[in-house]
Structures are given as structure tokens and as C-alpha cells.
Design a protein around this motif. Structure first.
Motif, PDB file in Angstrom:
ATOM      1  N   LYS A  13       0.836  -1.192   0.000  1.00  0.00           N
ATOM      2  CA  LYS A  13       0.000   0.000   0.000  1.00  0.00           C
ATOM      3  C   LYS A  13       0.869   1.239   0.000  1.00  0.00           C
ATOM      4  CE  LYS A  13      -3.994  -1.935   2.470  1.00  0.00           C
ATOM      5  NZ  LYS A  13      -4.894  -1.797   3.641  1.00  0.00           N
ATOM      6  N   ILE A  14       0.386   2.257  -0.713  1.00  0.00           N
ATOM      7  CA  ILE A  14       1.020   3.569  -0.635  1.00  0.00           C
ATOM      8  C   ILE A  14       0.068   4.491   0.112  1.00  0.00           C
ATOM      9  CG2 ILE A  14       2.359   3.266  -2.747  1.00  0.00           C
ATOM     10  CD1 ILE A  14       0.307   5.089  -4.154  1.00  0.00           C
ATOM     11  N   SER A  15       0.604   5.420   0.860  1.00  0.00           N
ATOM     12  CA  SER A  15      -0.213   6.345   1.629  1.00  0.00           C
ATOM     13  C   SER A  15      -0.360   7.644   0.860  1.00  0.00           C
ATOM     14  CB  SER A  15       0.430   6.595   3.000  1.00  0.00           C
ATOM     15  OG  SER A  15      -0.411   7.399   3.801  1.00  0.00           O
ATOM     16  N   LEU A  16      -1.586   7.948   0.464  1.00  0.00           N
ATOM     17  CA  LEU A  16      -1.861   9.136  -0.340  1.00  0.00           C
ATOM     18  C   LEU A  16      -2.422  10.243   0.540  1.00  0.00           C
ATOM     19  CD1 LEU A  16      -2.185  10.484  -3.174  1.00  0.00           C
ATOM     20  CD2 LEU A  16      -4.492   9.532  -3.213  1.00  0.00           C
ATOM     21  N   GLU A  17      -1.755  11.386   0.562  1.00  0.00           N
ATOM     22  CA  GLU A  17      -2.231  12.559   1.310  1.00  0.00           C
ATOM     23  C   GLU A  17      -3.193  13.327   0.420  1.00  0.00           C
ATOM     24  OE1 GLU A  17      -1.966  15.245   4.734  1.00  0.00           O
ATOM     25  OE2 GLU A  17      -0.703  13.504   4.415  1.00  0.00           O
ATOM     26  N   THR A  18      -4.470  13.382   0.796  1.00  0.00           N
ATOM     27  CA  THR A  18      -5.478  14.065  -0.014  1.00  0.00           C
ATOM     28  C   THR A  18      -5.989  15.298   0.707  1.00  0.00           C
ATOM     29  OG1 THR A  18      -7.315  12.775   0.901  1.00  0.00           O
ATOM     30  CG2 THR A  18      -6.201  11.881  -1.031  1.00  0.00           C
ATOM     31  N   ARG A  19      -6.399  16.283  -0.058  1.00  0.00           N
ATOM     32  CA  ARG A  19      -6.961  17.507   0.513  1.00  0.00           C
ATOM     33  C   ARG A  19      -8.475  17.374   0.586  1.00  0.00           C
ATOM     34  NH1 ARG A  19      -8.398  22.558  -1.851  1.00  0.00           N
ATOM     35  NH2 ARG A  19      -7.524  21.903  -3.849  1.00  0.00           N
ATOM     36  N   VAL A  20      -9.028  17.605   1.750  1.00  0.00           N
ATOM     37  CA  VAL A  20     -10.476  17.540   1.945  1.00  0.00           C
ATOM     38  C   VAL A  20     -11.078  18.879   1.543  1.00  0.00           C
ATOM     39  CG1 VAL A  20     -12.326  17.268   3.641  1.00  0.00           C
ATOM     40  CG2 VAL A  20     -10.282  15.824   3.770  1.00  0.00           C
ATOM     41  N   ILE A  21     -12.043  18.848   0.633  1.00  0.00           N
ATOM     42  CA  ILE A  21     -12.647  20.100   0.172  1.00  0.00           C
ATOM     43  C   ILE A  21     -14.027  20.344   0.769  1.00  0.00           C
ATOM     44  CG2 ILE A  21     -11.313  20.254  -1.951  1.00  0.00           C
ATOM     45  CD1 ILE A  21     -13.589  19.005  -3.453  1.00  0.00           C
ATOM     46  N   ASP A  22     -14.679  19.296   1.236  1.00  0.00           N
ATOM     47  CA  ASP A  22     -15.864  19.500   2.063  1.00  0.00           C
ATOM     48  C   ASP A  22     -16.044  18.288   2.954  1.00  0.00           C
ATOM     49  OD1 ASP A  22     -18.054  17.632   1.083  1.00  0.00           O
ATOM     50  OD2 ASP A  22     -17.704  18.688  -0.782  1.00  0.00           O
ATOM     51  N   ILE A  23     -16.773  18.494   4.043  1.00  0.00           N
ATOM     52  CA  ILE A  23     -16.919  17.452   5.059  1.00  0.00           C
ATOM     53  C   ILE A  23     -18.305  17.533   5.666  1.00  0.00           C
ATOM     54  CG2 ILE A  23     -15.932  18.945   6.850  1.00  0.00           C
ATOM     55  CD1 ILE A  23     -14.717  16.419   8.126  1.00  0.00           C
ATOM     56  N   SER A  24     -18.855  16.390   6.014  1.00  0.00           N
ATOM     57  CA  SER A  24     -20.126  16.317   6.719  1.00  0.00           C
ATOM     58  C   SER A  24     -20.049  15.145   7.677  1.00  0.00           C
ATOM     59  CB  SER A  24     -21.287  16.124   5.733  1.00  0.00           C
ATOM     60  OG  SER A  24     -21.305  14.787   5.247  1.00  0.00           O
ATOM     61  N   ALA A  25     -21.123  14.937   8.441  1.00  0.00           N
ATOM     62  CA  ALA A  25     -21.164  13.788   9.333  1.00  0.00           C
ATOM     63  C   ALA A  25     -21.282  12.486   8.552  1.00  0.00           C
ATOM     64  CB  ALA A  25     -22.330  13.918  10.309  1.00  0.00           C
ATOM     65  N   GLY A  26     -21.603  12.598   7.259  1.00  0.00           N
ATOM     66  CA  GLY A  26     -21.757  11.400   6.443  1.00  0.00           C
ATOM     67  C   GLY A  26     -20.547  11.033   5.627  1.00  0.00           C
ATOM     68  N   GLY A  27     -19.624  11.977   5.414  1.00  0.00           N
ATOM     69  CA  GLY A  27     -18.459  11.664   4.604  1.00  0.00           C
ATOM     70  C   GLY A  27     -17.651  12.893   4.247  1.00  0.00           C
ATOM     71  N   VAL A  28     -16.716  12.708   3.316  1.00  0.00           N
ATOM     72  CA  VAL A  28     -15.845  13.791   2.865  1.00  0.00           C
ATOM     73  C   VAL A  28     -15.748  13.756   1.345  1.00  0.00           C
ATOM     74  CG1 VAL A  28     -14.429  13.897   4.956  1.00  0.00           C
ATOM     75  CG2 VAL A  28     -13.788  12.330   3.107  1.00  0.00           C
ATOM     76  N   ALA A  29     -15.421  14.898   0.778  1.00  0.00           N
ATOM     77  CA  ALA A  29     -15.020  14.967  -0.618  1.00  0.00           C
ATOM     78  C   ALA A  29     -13.550  15.340  -0.635  1.00  0.00           C
ATOM     79  CB  ALA A  29     -15.852  15.999  -1.380  1.00  0.00           C
ATOM     80  N   VAL A  30     -12.751  14.578  -1.377  1.00  0.00           N
ATOM     81  CA  VAL A  30     -11.315  14.814  -1.420  1.00  0.00           C
ATOM     82  C   VAL A  30     -10.869  15.030  -2.854  1.00  0.00           C
ATOM     83  CG1 VAL A  30     -10.919  13.431   0.660  1.00  0.00           C
ATOM     84  CG2 VAL A  30     -10.728  12.354  -1.598  1.00  0.00           C
ATOM     85  N   VAL A  31      -9.792  15.778  -3.004  1.00  0.00           N
ATOM     86  CA  VAL A  31      -9.177  15.963  -4.317  1.00  0.00           C
ATOM     87  C   VAL A  31      -8.076  14.924  -4.463  1.00  0.00           C
ATOM     88  CG1 VAL A  31      -7.798  17.502  -5.753  1.00  0.00           C
ATOM     89  CG2 VAL A  31      -9.704  18.422  -4.416  1.00  0.00           C
ATOM     90  N   VAL A  32      -8.121  14.176  -5.546  1.00  0.00           N
ATOM     91  CA  VAL A  32      -7.094  13.160  -5.799  1.00  0.00           C
ATOM     92  C   VAL A  32      -6.460  13.417  -7.158  1.00  0.00           C
ATOM     93  CG1 VAL A  32      -8.257  11.426  -4.405  1.00  0.00           C
ATOM     94  CG2 VAL A  32      -8.743  11.560  -6.831  1.00  0.00           C
TER      95      VAL A  32
END
Length: 259
Positions: A157-176
Motif C-alpha cells: 500500500k502507498i499512503s496518499l495525502e489528499t486535501r479535503v474540500i468539504d466534510i459532513s457527518a456522512g463523509g468527505v469529498a477529497v481531491v485526488v
């Protein structure tokens, strides 16, 4: 919202939509607090983000309606800390609606011969339907990131650092990155590390629900991955709610000239 990311927003709640969730009317807030009192609702309370929580309950509103009484803890050490704290962060539910608010400078008192704390009725209160998730666009000045372990063909496995652009109690949106990263709908990632400013790292499990290609103002393309939380622990859920509430409270205060 006052803080904007540099990319195009996709399927996010509009800038004024936080008013749907953030209640400021003192009369309505008192009604909700009274509902919590009448329903004997358990309240999860913290002295500050990241600290250990404890259970309590609201026990009464003052006759003039300007203050609320909170039951003291059975742990005297916790009571001492409450009495010297600047605020008490409270989370609970009323009729399946998530409620969160802050009580400023709680002061020790007695109610019917039992120890309690008195605090002013909060000037705002955050409420959210159980199946409804308020999506917060994360401020650029306080970046949120998520480290995601990506499986490789050789089993590593490689560890990918992603930027979170929005967040809620249900999940996140990340830029990959758009190239050479195996992100597709229904993929699931375990042992992800969500980094929230001032709250530290939270272990989460993510499932990719959708992928959108975005183009920022510089013409550079990127991918937005909408991910849902899987089996999110209650402690992690509480931390995320505290972060959302904190950011919205600070944004609201800036707009009203308090910061």
C-alpha cells in the motif's frame, strides 16, 4: 460561505444554506432546550474539543428564561474543571434531530439541593436531521487533509495525502490526482487518517461513492472523490460535528463583526 477553495464547487450546499441548520432565534432556542429538559435527554458534554466527554442533562430554565441549569457530574474532579472552564460543548438529540450548542462560563450552583451549573442560554444552536448531512466547505486557511492507504498490484500500500474540500457527518469529498491512482466508485479504504485542525487525527473507513472531474481557475484538472464514512465510531462522529460547529460559529462571528 466566506472562505472559498480555489476549485469549482460541485453539488455542495449554497453559501447561505447554513442558516437552515444554525438557529439564532432566542425563543426557538428556549423551546428546544425546554424540549430537552422535558424529554430527559442525555447530553454529551466536553470542556473543549478533543477532551474526554461526559454525560449530563439539562434540568431547568431560569424563570426569566435567560439561563439554563445543567446537572453536575458524579465525578467531583470533572465538576471542578467545569467550574473553571470558559465553555461547555453540548451534543444531544431531540426527536431524532441532532442538537449541538455551547454554554459559556458555566457557574456552580444548586438546584433542589443538588449540585448543578448555570449558564446563559446560547445565542445560537446547531440542529440537523439524522439522515440529513450539512456539507461544510473547508476553509483554505485551516486545511483539512485525509491520508488514504491505496492498495497496489503487488499487495503493498502507498499512503496518499489528499486535501479535503468539504466534510459532513456522512463523509468527505477529497481531491485526488487524476492519473495513476486507483480511485473508483464502490472502492473501500480502511485505516484512513482524517486530520482536523485543533482536533487531531481521526481514524475513519471510507467508501468511494462518486467521482467528478474538476477544472480550477488556472485550467488545471483534478478529480473530486465523494466518499462516505463506513461504521464511523461515535467519538469520531462527535469530533467531526464539533469541527463543523466551530468553523460555522467562527464564520458567523466574522460576518457579524465579532472577530
Amino acid at each position: 460561505m466566506s472562505n472559498q477553495n480555489e476549485h469549482t464547487r460541485v453539488d455542495l450546499i449554497g453559501s447561505d444554506d447554513h442558516d437552515k441548520y444554525l438557529l439564532r432565534g432566542s425563543r426557538e432556542i428556549r423551546q428546544i432546550l425546554q424540549g430537552l429538559i422535558d424529554g430527559h435527554a442525555l447530553v454529551t458534554a466536553q470542556l473543549s474539543p478533543g477532551q474526554q466527554s461526559f454525560l449530563t442533562a439539562l434540568i431547568a430554565l431560569s424563570d426569566d428564561g435567560n439561563s439554563v441549569l445543567v446537572d453536575a457530574s458524579a465525578d467531583e474532579h470533572i465538576n471542578q474543571r467545569i467550574g473553571s472552564s470558559e465553555k461547555l460543548i453540548c451534543m444531544t438529540q431531540l426527536d431524532k434531530i441532532r442538537i449541538q450548542f455551547e454554554l459559556q462560563t458555566p457557574a456552580a450552583t444548586n438546584h433542589d439541593g443538588h449540585p448543578a451549573f448555570r449558564a446563559a442560554v446560547p445565542d445560537q444552536l446547531f440542529r440537523l436531521q439524522r439522515r440529513e448531512f450539512y456539507r461544510l466547505q473547508t476553509p483554505v486557511t485551516h486545511a483539512v487533509s485525509c491520508r488514504i492507504p491505496i492498495p497496489q498490484p503487488d499487495g503493498k500500500k502507498i499512503s496518499l495525502e489528499t486535501r479535503v474540500i468539504d466534510i459532513s457527518a456522512g463523509g468527505v469529498a477529497v481531491v485526488v490526482p487524476p492519473d495513476n491512482v486507483p480511485f473508483s466508485a464502490d472502492m473501500e479504504f480502511v485505516d484512513c487518517q482524517l486530520q482536523l485542525p485543533e482536533l487531531g487525527t481521526i481514524a475513519v473507513r471510507l467508501r468511494v461513492r462518486n467521482i467528478f472531474r474538476l477544472t480550477n481557475r488556472n485550467g488545471i484538472q483534478m478529480l473530486r472523490a465523494g466518499c462516505e464514512f463506513v461504521d464511523l465510531p461515535r467519538s469520531a462522529d462527535n469530533a467531526i460535528q464539533r469541527y463543523i460547529f466551530k468553523v460555522e460559529r467562527e464564520r458567523s462571528a466574522r460576518e457579524r463583526g465579532r472577530l
